[in-house]
Design a protein around this motif. Sequence first.
Motif, mmCIF file in Angstrom:
data_model
loop_
_atom_site.group_PDB
_atom_site.id
_atom_site.type_symbol
_atom_site.label_atom_id
_atom_site.label_comp_id
_atom_site.label_asym_id
_atom_site.label_seq_id
_atom_site.Cartn_x
_atom_site.Cartn_y
_atom_site.Cartn_z
ATOM 1 N N THR A 167 -2.126 3.641 4.381
ATOM 2 C CA THR A 167 -1.952 4.545 3.239
ATOM 3 C C THR A 167 -1.286 3.850 2.056
ATOM 4 N N PHE A 168 -1.032 2.551 2.181
ATOM 5 C CA PHE A 168 -0.421 1.777 1.102
ATOM 6 C C PHE A 168 -1.307 0.599 0.737
ATOM 7 N N ALA A 169 -1.196 0.158 -0.515
ATOM 8 C CA ALA A 169 -1.935 -1.016 -0.980
ATOM 9 C C ALA A 169 -1.019 -1.841 -1.875
ATOM 10 N N PRO A 170 -1.164 -3.171 -1.833
ATOM 11 C CA PRO A 170 -0.349 -4.022 -2.711
ATOM 12 C C PRO A 170 -0.854 -3.956 -4.144
ATOM 13 N N VAL A 171 0.074 -3.857 -5.089
ATOM 14 C CA VAL A 171 -0.266 -3.790 -6.507
ATOM 15 C C VAL A 171 0.450 -4.917 -7.237
ATOM 16 N N GLY A 202 4.833 -10.125 -9.402
ATOM 17 C CA GLY A 202 4.933 -9.938 -7.964
ATOM 18 C C GLY A 202 4.088 -8.776 -7.482
ATOM 19 N N TYR A 203 4.007 -8.671 -6.165
ATOM 20 C CA TYR A 203 3.278 -7.576 -5.524
ATOM 21 C C TYR A 203 4.283 -6.596 -4.910
ATOM 22 N N ALA A 204 4.009 -5.312 -5.108
ATOM 23 C CA ALA A 204 4.774 -4.261 -4.434
ATOM 24 C C ALA A 204 3.771 -3.263 -3.870
ATOM 25 N N LEU A 256 7.700 9.298 11.715
ATOM 26 C CA LEU A 256 8.274 9.277 10.376
ATOM 27 C C LEU A 256 8.673 7.861 9.999
ATOM 28 N N PRO A 257 8.520 7.486 8.733
ATOM 29 C CA PRO A 257 8.887 6.131 8.316
ATOM 30 C C PRO A 257 10.399 5.953 8.266
ATOM 31 N N ASP A 258 10.877 4.840 8.806
ATOM 32 C CA ASP A 258 12.286 4.490 8.663
ATOM 33 C C ASP A 258 12.541 4.037 7.234
ATOM 34 N N ALA A 259 13.690 4.380 6.721
ATOM 35 C CA ALA A 259 14.056 3.953 5.375
ATOM 36 C C ALA A 259 14.244 2.439 5.343
ATOM 37 N N ILE A 260 13.694 1.806 4.336
ATOM 38 C CA ILE A 260 13.870 0.364 4.177
ATOM 39 C C ILE A 260 14.267 0.072 2.737
ATOM 40 N N ASP A 261 14.759 -1.118 2.521
ATOM 41 C CA ASP A 261 15.091 -1.550 1.173
ATOM 42 C C ASP A 261 13.814 -1.732 0.356
ATOM 43 N N GLU A 262 13.984 -1.948 -0.930
ATOM 44 C CA GLU A 262 12.850 -2.218 -1.805
ATOM 45 C C GLU A 262 12.547 -3.710 -1.789
ATOM 46 N N TYR A 263 11.303 -4.052 -1.465
ATOM 47 C CA TYR A 263 10.879 -5.446 -1.377
ATOM 48 C C TYR A 263 9.719 -5.709 -2.329
ATOM 49 N N TYR A 264 9.548 -6.991 -2.667
ATOM 50 C CA TYR A 264 8.326 -7.416 -3.350
ATOM 51 C C TYR A 264 7.998 -8.834 -2.889
ATOM 52 N N VAL A 265 6.763 -9.237 -3.122
ATOM 53 C CA VAL A 265 6.324 -10.600 -2.801
ATOM 54 C C VAL A 265 6.113 -11.345 -4.109
ATOM 55 N N ASP A 301 -4.127 -9.521 -0.462
ATOM 56 C CA ASP A 301 -4.179 -9.294 0.986
ATOM 57 C C ASP A 301 -3.011 -9.964 1.700
ATOM 58 N N ASP A 302 -2.713 -11.206 1.310
ATOM 59 C CA ASP A 302 -1.594 -11.917 1.951
ATOM 60 C C ASP A 302 -0.271 -11.209 1.644
ATOM 61 N N ALA A 303 -0.093 -10.804 0.388
ATOM 62 C CA ALA A 303 1.149 -10.118 0.012
ATOM 63 C C ALA A 303 1.258 -8.780 0.723
ATOM 64 N N GLY A 304 0.154 -8.043 0.798
ATOM 65 C CA GLY A 304 0.176 -6.743 1.450
ATOM 66 C C GLY A 304 0.525 -6.837 2.917
ATOM 67 N N ALA A 305 -0.004 -7.851 3.600
ATOM 68 C CA ALA A 305 0.289 -8.017 5.027
ATOM 69 C C ALA A 305 1.769 -8.267 5.251
ATOM 70 N N LYS A 306 2.367 -9.073 4.398
ATOM 71 C CA LYS A 306 3.798 -9.367 4.544
ATOM 72 C C LYS A 306 4.650 -8.121 4.314
ATOM 73 N N LEU A 307 4.288 -7.333 3.306
ATOM 74 C CA LEU A 307 5.082 -6.147 2.991
ATOM 75 C C LEU A 307 4.906 -5.059 4.039
ATOM 76 N N LYS A 308 3.690 -4.884 4.540
ATOM 77 C CA LYS A 308 3.441 -3.834 5.526
ATOM 78 C C LYS A 308 4.114 -4.141 6.861
ATOM 79 N N ASP A 309 4.347 -5.424 7.136
ATOM 80 C CA ASP A 309 5.059 -5.791 8.370
ATOM 81 C C ASP A 309 6.501 -5.300 8.368
#
Length: 729
Positions: free
Chosen positions: A492-496, A531-533, A233-242, A203-211
């Motif tokens: 529509t996304f979840a941390p894995v 890590g979480y993505a 539409l979603p803006d393009a962003i870099d690939e991140y992980y926690v 949950d903590d990782a997902g909140a950071k990534l969704k921000d």
Amino acid sequence: MKKFFALLLSAALALSLVVPSLAAGESGADSRLTQITQAVKTTLSLDTSGYDTFYGNLSEDAIAPQWDLNWSNAAGDRLSISADPDGRVLWLSRSDNVPGSTSPSLPKIGREEAEASAKAFLDRVLDGSVESARFDPEGYSAPTYSSRYRFSGTILLNGLPSPLSFSVSIDMDSGAVVQFNRDVLNGLYVGGVPSETAAVTADDAGAKLKDLFSLRLEYVLDTDSKEAVLRYLPDAIDEYYVDAQTGEVVNLTQLLQSFYEKGMNGATAGGDADAPESAPSDSLTEAEQAGSALLAGALEQEALDQKARAVEALGLDAYALSSCRYTVDPDWEEGDDGVQVMASLTYNREKDGNLWRRYVTLDAKTGELLSVRSTLPWSKDIERTVTAEKSQALAEAFLSDFCPDDFARTALYDQTNVSLLNDGEQIPNQYSFRYARQVNGYFFANDGISVSVDTSDGSVSAFSRNFQEDITFDSPDGIVGEDAALAAYQATFAPVLGYIQVPVALDQADASLREVLQQSGYPFCYRLTLGYALEAVGETVRGIDAKTGQPVYYQAGQDGKITYDDLEGHWVASSAQVLAEYGVGWLGGSLKPDSVITQKDMVVLLYSMAYRSPEDPEKLTEKQLDSYYETAYAQGWLTPAQRQDNAALTRIDLIRMLLNGGGYGSVAALEGIYRCDFTDAASIPAADLGYAALAQGLKLVQGDTAGRLNPAQTATRAEALTMIYNFMR
């Protein structure tokens, strides 16, 4: 007789075999090959007695050494396997020289049996102490264009996703593994596999990534629609992980870029070759004369060159014309979009050993500029003085002068800086700008103008534009707020949790490996990090509907997969679904099983059977349909004189087309030698009796409750599919 791997059904016998290192303590390559070969045969329970030739090759690569084992026999059967020095199977390819049927057929084994064979094989070749397989639903393909099932997916480490993948192909008749490959943690990885225990919660990782998500509101078109609707539409962003231990948000894209050496030296060459001269002819046919007339009014090369050079922003004074090619659209008619004849002019400029090429496309009859593209040298020795600000000013001055009305409908949508130089200089070889159409204050990115500027001289190096005049735009009233849309998108996304491949400096490798990597040109190596993505939950989301606030998903069935929404309870459902899995049927979403089948429908259906390339008959253009009929003539389904696109077919028409295409036509045409057991056989015309008898013998059809063939009865789409199914069994 076909030879194939004995894939054991018992789970106990399908356990993977852990082979101790075979490289240590062995000095002779022959001894090592002997042990590797035995290890591979033991792992796969491989019987190689049917092969009479064998040899092994060794690649002594310090990063990823491997053995290549090859078996063959006089019959042409071949088996090749690659393994690492520990005997772990990395790659496999097997082919048996057994003649196959030239007629389309359904697999002898189903998907479930094929998948079981793939899983049993993976159990043998994966390291069960740490590795397991997860099949990707999108990584499955049925035996359509080939005679094999293909499965692919991810190799899990300690039960968690990893960057390692695999693919396995299964023969559709024997169930044998005929192709396999997998990724490994070779010398490019350091540090081994970390613990699977995370200190940070999902949950903590997902909140950071969704921000990190942000949305933009734009007009978009759905498939086959002429009304543009507003969508977030979603803006393009870099690939991140926690990082699962520290909770740090890591920009993986930026980290990777920091290791790469920027740019390349040398110029890109290549271009259009001069068009060959036409061979002389004393006389022309009517078709040839009509084709020649299409070029009537096209400007000569010199005039086109003058038209192009008159566009000063292209900077062609420094270029020499090298070729001019005319391209005719034979289907163009007065009033159509586009142009009837295009002229493609190629220009070259050479300076200090560097080559520029500029490709200018004009309307060959009016000289109007249609598009520009260029290949530019990458050399860092070229002086580049045109900044991004200056490039934008030059681009906009060109558009204001050349296409002021179109330009007035747009605004700057995107700026792309490409091709950075080796030394990291911030001026690339060109700056590119995209000006998109704006309606009601919102962008419609489908329409617009793209332009690029060469930073060595400020000339326009690329130009294209596209506007659709028949589009309507939905009102912007009643749209949901951005916060609500963003929340819907985030949901529509979840941390894995999984193992993530992270680049690290070469000094983290041991000295001997580091030297090899440096000599091989690797700028970094990798380590695995827990890590979480974020991953999409279910189907991939295109955006958020601006009026409803609901996610919009990519439409199913738009990738050539056949789906029907009207089969429930129908007698043809089972056969139709089996055929659909193998690419035989119609696109469009509905089967309409009880509808009359037209000749056009049958031609498209037979095409899907022959080439596993389904289509919706109602969506084909006239030109596309003509090409389908050309195939029908070549395959013998019917003759040009028999073409009647929308004619309703009878049951004997279906039989005739199917058997003609299957090569039975000449036999079926023989008269006086056939009989059949249909109760209405006496009413079957003599010319069709052979077709009816063969259809009964091949079990393509059966009589109705009264035993009648009913050859003259109008056929349905369901009946056509049933005959195809019976033919392919």
